[in-house]
Structure formats: C-alpha cells, structure tokens
Design an enzyme around this catalytic site. Structure first.
Site, mmCIF file in Angstrom:
data_model
loop_
_atom_site.group_PDB
_atom_site.id
_atom_site.type_symbol
_atom_site.label_atom_id
_atom_site.label_comp_id
_atom_site.label_asym_id
_atom_site.label_seq_id
_atom_site.Cartn_x
_atom_site.Cartn_y
_atom_site.Cartn_z
ATOM 1 N N LYS A 100 -26.067 -8.433 19.575
ATOM 2 C CA LYS A 100 -27.219 -7.622 20.001
ATOM 3 C C LYS A 100 -28.526 -8.360 19.743
ATOM 4 O O LYS A 100 -29.607 -7.816 19.935
ATOM 5 C CB LYS A 100 -27.230 -6.295 19.217
ATOM 6 N N ARG A 156 -8.223 -23.104 7.774
ATOM 7 C CA ARG A 156 -8.083 -23.410 6.361
ATOM 8 C C ARG A 156 -9.229 -22.933 5.489
ATOM 9 O O ARG A 156 -9.008 -22.319 4.437
ATOM 10 C CB ARG A 156 -7.975 -24.945 6.135
ATOM 11 N N THR A 157 -10.452 -23.231 5.900
ATOM 12 C CA THR A 157 -11.573 -22.962 4.991
ATOM 13 C C THR A 157 -11.705 -21.466 4.744
ATOM 14 O O THR A 157 -11.764 -21.002 3.603
ATOM 15 C CB THR A 157 -12.880 -23.548 5.562
ATOM 16 N N ARG A 172 -20.180 -20.709 7.599
ATOM 17 C CA ARG A 172 -19.973 -21.862 8.495
ATOM 18 C C ARG A 172 -20.834 -21.647 9.731
ATOM 19 O O ARG A 172 -20.841 -20.563 10.313
ATOM 20 C CB ARG A 172 -18.512 -22.014 8.906
ATOM 21 N N HIS A 201 -19.696 -30.708 4.524
ATOM 22 C CA HIS A 201 -18.619 -29.730 4.260
ATOM 23 C C HIS A 201 -18.251 -29.946 2.780
ATOM 24 O O HIS A 201 -17.215 -30.517 2.456
ATOM 25 C CB HIS A 201 -17.440 -30.029 5.187
HETATM 26 N N1 CP Z 1 -10.623 -28.610 7.131
HETATM 27 C C1 CP Z 1 -11.207 -27.541 7.715
HETATM 28 O O1 CP Z 1 -12.407 -27.297 7.574
HETATM 29 O O2 CP Z 1 -10.357 -26.777 8.462
HETATM 30 P P1 CP Z 1 -10.780 -25.464 9.260
HETATM 31 O O3 CP Z 1 -11.732 -25.886 10.347
HETATM 32 O O4 CP Z 1 -9.500 -24.901 9.804
HETATM 33 O O5 CP Z 1 -11.457 -24.536 8.292
#
Ligand code: CP
Length: 309
Positions: A86, A57-58, A107, A135
């Site tokens: 590397k 999603r993100t 992320r 998040h």
């Molecule tokens: N909600 C969320 O962060 O989903 P993903 O891990 O799929 O990005």
C-alpha cells in the site's frame, strides 16, 4: 555487560578477532548444552524478520535458532502480503516491527538498508543480507565452519571462487578473514572480479592473488569457498549468459585437491558444485548450513542477554 548486548549487527567490519572468538566460544556452548538449558537462554523473547528478498537458510535458521533457545518468531517473508504494497515505507515498517519484537532481522536489496533500519528501530537490527554489500551473520557462520572443520584459521590457504563482483557473502568473508593470517586466492571470470573500491580497507590487512583459472592453485588450497553466479543482480541477461557455468566443481577436480581440503558454499547452489561431490569427505556445505543455526543462536543469546548466557 557483554560486547554484543542490545547492539545492531550490521557489518562484519565492526568486529575484532577477539569478538569472533567470543562468538565461537558461545556457539560451542550452544552446541554442547542440553536442550532444556538451551531453551532458557532467550525464554519469552521475540524475533521478528522482514525479508524483501527470497531466502531459505538465513530466515529459517534464524527462526530455528530463536526457537532452540526458547524464544519465538514472527515476520514478513513475502513482502507482497504486507502493507508495503500500500506504499508503507521501510522506516515505518521497521518501527512497527520493533514494537512487536525484541530483535529484528532484515534482508533488503539495497546497500545501506540495515544501517538505515537500525537508525529508526527501537530494537537491535541484524543484517541478513544488504544489497551486494554485506551478509555478516553468513561470514560468522563461514569462519566458525572453517575453524571447526580445520581446527584453525591462521595459516590456511583459502580459495574463493565464482561471482566475486555481486556475491555479498564474499565481502563479509574477506573482511572477517582479514583478522587472521591467511593466504587468499580469488578466482572468478574477468567480468566478475572483486570490486576494488569495496575492499580498499581489507587490502591493507590481507594479501591475495586474483586469477580466472581454478586449476592454478587447486592442489594447494585448504578451503575452497564456492559461490553462485548471482543472476538476479546482472543488469543485462546477455552478460549473465556469458559467465554462466564458468566453474563446476566435479569429481575430476576433487582428484587434484589436497586430501584434507574442504569445500564450502553459502548456498543456494545451481550447477557450480556437482551433486555427486556431496557424498565426498570434502563437502562441508550442508554442515556449514547447520552451523549457521548455532552461530545465529549464539548471536541472539548475546544480543538479548546483558551478561551473556
Ligand atoms: N546463504 C544464504 O543467505 O542463503 P539464503 O539466501 O537461502 O538465505
């Protein structure tokens, strides 16, 4: 100049209630604009993404968001195919990616990773999940969903269920909710209770109860925010197996809920919400994922346009 222009988005703690309301207003604007006008907002801008952990999603909602407002995206979703293999450092990778783009989405499994990246990047960095810590864009999406679906946030009774120890969305959501007048009930297995050191500041602004029993408050909740037990963050699989499947929201539990209560989940889900709940009026988690694209488009529009859009 708008508050968000050229700024990093690292922690939800950096925002005020007024700033949330600004983001919500711009999100509504994005939703209501015709596609051609929407594509003018970030025409020619490039978003880059760097994901050291899996995501559906993100990452995809950021890509969909920048595309919907006229920009484009490039990035690394599989770190094993990058020069990290590397031995290239996070700092150098971020510096290079910020040369090729106008905004960088990161992320990473370590707490503090996004703040570190922001220090070395020449472009704004957006935290798309850092360790067990934060998040922030998920929390903005969650708050927007609550406001959109319940028409308000103040006065609501909100239950947060599941893995409260490792679930980073919970910490960002609690921090965001602490700007509103809400009652929060935290429901988790004993071993997955909220980390008290991480909510020291939040506790001064928000009142909440803690319980292991989901039935204790179920008939009184306006919003139930369900989270996945984060298997990948357990140091010991034995400990995970002890709590796996602790809570399952099924049709039986729905019978006990308020008529107009809603169920949210940041997703992905495993078994904590039964599939047959999806078709009920309470299920808003797929709608929540859709709002994620719009809230992220609004954030990108504000980050990349000095005077908003
Ligand atoms: N909600 C969320 O962060 O989903 P993903 O891990 O799929 O990005």
């Amino acid at each position: 100049m708008n508050d968000f222009y050229n700024k990093d988005i690292i922690s939800i703690k950096d925002y005020t209630r007024d700033q949330f309301e600004t983001i919500f207003d711009y999100t509504e604007k994005i939703i209501n604009l015709d596609p051609a006008s929407r594509r003018e907002i970030c025409k020619g801008k490039t978003l880059s993404y760097l994901f050291y952990e899996p995501s559906t999603r993100t990452r995809l909602s950021f890509e969909a968001a920048i595309s919907s407002i006229g920009g484009n995206s490039l990035g690394i979703s599989d770190i094993s195919s990058s020069s990290t293999q590397k031995g290239e450092s996070l700092a150098d990778t971020v510096k290079i990616m910020s040369i090729y783009s106008d905004v960088l989405v990161l992320r990473h499994p370590l707490d503090g990773s996004s703040r570190f990246a922001a220090e070395v990047s020449s472009k704004p960095v957006i935290n798309a999940g850092s360790g067990t810590e934060e998040h922030p864009t998920q929390a903005i999406q969650d708050l927007f969903t609550i406001k959109k679906e319940k028409k308000k946030i103040d006065g609501l009774k909100i239950g947060i269920v599941g893995d409260l120890k490792y679930g980073r969305t919970v910490y960002s959501l609690l921090s965001g909710l602490s700007n509103y007048d809400v009652d929060v009930h935290l429901i988790s297995p004993e071993s997955l209770r909220i980390r008290t050191d991480s909510i020291y500041e939040i506790k001064k602004k928000i009142s909440f109860t803690e319980s292991t029993d989901i039935e204790e408050y179920i008939d009184d909740l306006d919003v139930i925010y369900v989270t996945r037990i984060q298997k990948e963050r357990f140091p010991d699989e034995e400990e995970y197996l002890k709590v796996k499947g602790s809570y399952v929201i099924g049709l039986d539990l729905l019978q006990k809920m308020k008529e107009d209560s809603i169920i949210l989940h940041p997703l992905p889900r495993l078994d904590e919400i039964a599939n047959d709940v999806d078709k009920t009026k309470h299920a808003k988690y797929f709608q929540q994922a859709e709002y994620g694209k719009h809230t992220r488009a609004a954030l990108l529009g504000l980050t990349l346009n000095e005077n908003g859009f």
